[in-house]
Design an enzyme around this catalytic site. Structure first.
Site, PDB file in Angstrom:
ATOM      1  N   GLY A   1       3.798   5.107   0.017  1.00  0.00           N
ATOM      2  CA  GLY A   1       3.466   5.115  -1.400  1.00  0.00           C
ATOM      3  C   GLY A   1       4.002   4.447  -2.319  1.00  0.00           C
ATOM      4  O   GLY A   1       3.943   4.718  -3.425  1.00  0.00           O
TER       5      GLY A   1
ATOM      6  N   ASN B   1       3.173   1.571  -3.609  1.00  0.00           N
ATOM      7  CA  ASN B   1       2.552   1.116  -4.628  1.00  0.00           C
ATOM      8  C   ASN B   1       2.092   2.407  -5.615  1.00  0.00           C
ATOM      9  O   ASN B   1       2.058   2.017  -6.629  1.00  0.00           O
ATOM     10  CB  ASN B   1       1.337   0.396  -3.972  1.00  0.00           C
ATOM     11  CG  ASN B   1       1.551  -0.996  -3.693  1.00  0.00           C
ATOM     12  OD1 ASN B   1       1.791  -1.826  -4.472  1.00  0.00           O
ATOM     13  ND2 ASN B   1       1.892  -1.410  -2.365  1.00  0.00           N
TER      14      ASN B   1
ATOM     15  N   ARG C   1     -16.400  10.433  10.123  1.00  0.00           N
ATOM     16  CA  ARG C   1     -15.850   9.833   8.756  1.00  0.00           C
ATOM     17  C   ARG C   1     -16.414  10.034   7.457  1.00  0.00           C
ATOM     18  O   ARG C   1     -15.625  10.428   6.424  1.00  0.00           O
ATOM     19  CB  ARG C   1     -15.951   8.332   8.866  1.00  0.00           C
ATOM     20  CG  ARG C   1     -15.330   7.285   8.061  1.00  0.00           C
ATOM     21  CD  ARG C   1     -15.339   6.028   8.671  1.00  0.00           C
ATOM     22  NE  ARG C   1     -14.722   5.617   9.815  1.00  0.00           N
ATOM     23  CZ  ARG C   1     -13.405   5.273  10.048  1.00  0.00           C
ATOM     24  NH1 ARG C   1     -12.837   5.177   8.849  1.00  0.00           N
ATOM     25  NH2 ARG C   1     -12.953   5.145  11.338  1.00  0.00           N
TER      26      ARG C   1
ATOM     27  N   MET D   1      -5.110   3.633   4.392  1.00  0.00           N
ATOM     28  CA  MET D   1      -5.519   2.969   5.661  1.00  0.00           C
ATOM     29  C   MET D   1      -6.812   3.500   6.469  1.00  0.00           C
ATOM     30  O   MET D   1      -6.996   3.188   7.765  1.00  0.00           O
ATOM     31  CB  MET D   1      -4.271   2.951   6.667  1.00  0.00           C
ATOM     32  CG  MET D   1      -3.201   2.362   5.973  1.00  0.00           C
ATOM     33  SD  MET D   1      -3.246   0.633   5.125  1.00  0.00           S
ATOM     34  CE  MET D   1      -3.142  -0.332   6.534  1.00  0.00           C
ATOM     35  N   ARG D   2      -7.695   3.906   5.529  1.00  0.00           N
ATOM     36  CA  ARG D   2      -8.957   4.257   6.185  1.00  0.00           C
ATOM     37  C   ARG D   2     -10.116   3.343   5.859  1.00  0.00           C
ATOM     38  O   ARG D   2     -10.316   2.944   4.888  1.00  0.00           O
ATOM     39  CB  ARG D   2      -9.455   5.822   5.982  1.00  0.00           C
ATOM     40  CG  ARG D   2      -8.356   6.811   6.281  1.00  0.00           C
ATOM     41  CD  ARG D   2      -8.451   7.229   7.651  1.00  0.00           C
ATOM     42  NE  ARG D   2      -9.780   7.882   7.915  1.00  0.00           N
ATOM     43  CZ  ARG D   2     -10.403   7.920   9.329  1.00  0.00           C
ATOM     44  NH1 ARG D   2      -9.600   7.678  10.278  1.00  0.00           N
ATOM     45  NH2 ARG D   2     -11.410   8.537   9.396  1.00  0.00           N
TER      46      ARG D   2
ATOM     47  N   ASN E   1      -8.583  -1.662  -4.936  1.00  0.00           N
ATOM     48  CA  ASN E   1      -7.598  -1.602  -3.706  1.00  0.00           C
ATOM     49  C   ASN E   1      -6.737  -2.664  -3.948  1.00  0.00           C
ATOM     50  O   ASN E   1      -7.052  -3.684  -4.434  1.00  0.00           O
ATOM     51  CB  ASN E   1      -8.727  -1.758  -2.626  1.00  0.00           C
ATOM     52  CG  ASN E   1      -7.998  -1.878  -1.294  1.00  0.00           C
ATOM     53  OD1 ASN E   1      -6.801  -1.116  -0.934  1.00  0.00           O
ATOM     54  ND2 ASN E   1      -7.915  -3.016  -0.385  1.00  0.00           N
TER      55      ASN E   1
ATOM     56  N   HIS F   1      -4.488  -5.146  -1.419  1.00  0.00           N
ATOM     57  CA  HIS F   1      -4.628  -5.782  -0.150  1.00  0.00           C
ATOM     58  C   HIS F   1      -3.459  -6.731  -0.071  1.00  0.00           C
ATOM     59  O   HIS F   1      -3.387  -7.617  -0.961  1.00  0.00           O
ATOM     60  CB  HIS F   1      -6.205  -6.572   0.245  1.00  0.00           C
ATOM     61  CG  HIS F   1      -6.027  -7.153   1.733  1.00  0.00           C
ATOM     62  ND1 HIS F   1      -5.974  -5.987   2.594  1.00  0.00           N
ATOM     63  CD2 HIS F   1      -5.888  -8.385   2.141  1.00  0.00           C
ATOM     64  CE1 HIS F   1      -5.854  -6.955   3.701  1.00  0.00           C
ATOM     65  NE2 HIS F   1      -5.790  -8.140   3.415  1.00  0.00           N
TER      66      HIS F   1
ATOM     67  N   VAL G   1     -15.090  -4.572   4.612  1.00  0.00           N
ATOM     68  CA  VAL G   1     -13.643  -4.332   4.364  1.00  0.00           C
ATOM     69  C   VAL G   1     -13.050  -5.412   3.637  1.00  0.00           C
ATOM     70  O   VAL G   1     -13.184  -6.650   4.000  1.00  0.00           O
ATOM     71  CB  VAL G   1     -12.761  -4.219   6.046  1.00  0.00           C
ATOM     72  CG1 VAL G   1     -11.386  -3.938   5.832  1.00  0.00           C
ATOM     73  CG2 VAL G   1     -13.673  -2.939   6.469  1.00  0.00           C
TER      74      VAL G   1
ATOM     75  N   ALA H   1       5.846  -8.255  -5.170  1.00  0.00           N
ATOM     76  CA  ALA H   1       4.721  -8.931  -5.818  1.00  0.00           C
ATOM     77  C   ALA H   1       3.626  -7.713  -6.346  1.00  0.00           C
ATOM     78  O   ALA H   1       3.043  -7.598  -7.234  1.00  0.00           O
ATOM     79  CB  ALA H   1       3.990 -10.075  -5.378  1.00  0.00           C
TER      80      ALA H   1
HETATM   81  C1  GAR Z   1       0.836  -2.428   1.114  1.00  0.00           C
HETATM   82  O1  GAR Z   1       1.381  -3.595   1.570  1.00  0.00           O
HETATM   83  C2  GAR Z   1      -0.509  -2.370   0.672  1.00  0.00           C
HETATM   84  O2  GAR Z   1      -0.903  -3.598   0.415  1.00  0.00           O
HETATM   85  C3  GAR Z   1      -1.289  -2.336   2.369  1.00  0.00           C
HETATM   86  O3  GAR Z   1      -0.318  -1.228   2.939  1.00  0.00           O
HETATM   87  C4  GAR Z   1       0.841  -1.259   2.206  1.00  0.00           C
HETATM   88  C5  GAR Z   1       1.208   0.252   1.741  1.00  0.00           C
HETATM   89  O4  GAR Z   1       2.289   0.090   1.341  1.00  0.00           O
HETATM   90  N1  GAR Z   1      -2.471  -2.085   2.365  1.00  0.00           N
HETATM   91  C6  GAR Z   1      -3.306  -2.335   3.230  1.00  0.00           C
HETATM   92  O5  GAR Z   1      -3.154  -3.284   4.360  1.00  0.00           O
HETATM   93  C7  GAR Z   1      -4.722  -1.961   3.026  1.00  0.00           C
HETATM   94  N2  GAR Z   1      -5.722  -2.472   3.856  1.00  0.00           N
HETATM   95  P1  GAR Z   1       2.816   1.628   0.446  1.00  0.00           P
HETATM   96  O6  GAR Z   1       2.361   2.747   1.139  1.00  0.00           O
HETATM   97  O7  GAR Z   1       4.434   1.303   0.160  1.00  0.00           O
HETATM   98  O8  GAR Z   1       2.044   1.242  -0.968  1.00  0.00           O
END
Ligand code: GAR
Length: 213
Positions: free
Chosen positions: A11, A13, A63, A88-89, A105, A107, A142, A171
């Site tokens: 978490g 972000n 789902r 991640m779902r 989202n 990415h 996706v 970033a």
């Molecule tokens: C982040 O790098 C995010 O961009 C990526 O997972 C990480 C989560 O980190 N998300 C994906 O790959 C979604 N497809 P965090 O839990 O520390 O924010």
């Protein structure tokens, strides 16, 4: 705007969004942090700070049935905008349509390059010189949807996936609050499946320090 943040893990972000929402005049508040994984570290971090949290495990569930429970929790918390932050779902068309243009989202790549998983490994394999991250409105395919903001980082000699991931993550923490501010203030409407930034808004991108002019 009341924001719900969906997470699956550490978490970081989500933490960046929480910090941004705590600043003066930020146009959003975090109403709920919710996870499909009850052991997600980010849940504890949020709860310790007095933020409402919820965990609804997807294990053993269809789902869409799982998503209906997540949706009910978001609605109950009065959420108006959902931010996926390391969620991640893969989402069903039902959930994506329900939150159309109210679901964003982050990415870890410069979309449309490298959708899916292992983006940093694949970027290094392809030998790209620039990599980065994207915040976008979510559509059913996706990692597709109108792009709100992107940040660019260089790929340097001898980079490893971990080193590149760390540079991109830094970033991400800058970019996501900027994108959320654009959306929550109504400055990033979707028109014909593209984000049309409101007049006067400078399209934002960040570069790794030392590379940008
Ligand atoms: C982040 O790098 C995010 O961009 C990526 O997972 C990480 C989560 O980190 N998300 C994906 O790959 C979604 N497809 P965090 O839990 O520390 O924010």
């Amino acid at each position: 705007m009341r924001v719900g943040i969906q997470i699956s893990g550490r978490g970081s972000n989500m933490q960046a969004l929480v910090a941004a929402c705590a600043t003066a005049d930020f146009p959003a508040d975090v109403a709920l942090v919710i996870s499909n994984d009850p052991s997600a570290a980010g849940l504890e971090w949020a709860a310790e700070r007095g933020i409402k949290t919820a965990a609804i495990s997807h294990k053993g569930m269809e789902r869409e049935a799982h998503e209906r429970l997540m949706d009910a929790a978001l609605v109950e918390a009065g959420v108006e905008l959902v931010c996926n932050a390391g969620y991640m779902r893969v989402l069903t068309p039902w959930f994506v349509d329900k939150w159309h243009d109210k679901l964003i989202n982050i990415h870890p790549s410069l979309l449309p390059s490298f959708p899916g998983l292992d983006t940093h490994v694949r970027a290094l394999e392809k030998g790209v010189r620039w990599h980065g991250c994207t915040v976008h409105y979510v559509r059913a395919p996706v990692d597709e949807g109108p792009i709100i903001a992107q940040a660019v980082v260089p790929v340097v000699a001898q980079d490893t996936p971990d080193a590149l991931a760390a540079r991109v993550l830094k970033a991400e923490h800058e970019l996501y609050p900027i994108a959320l501010k654009l959306v929550a203030s109504g400055a990033a409407p979707v028109v014909d499946e593209r984000v049309m930034l409101a007049e006067g808004v400078v399209p934002y991108s960040v570069c790794h320090p030392g590379v940008a002019s």
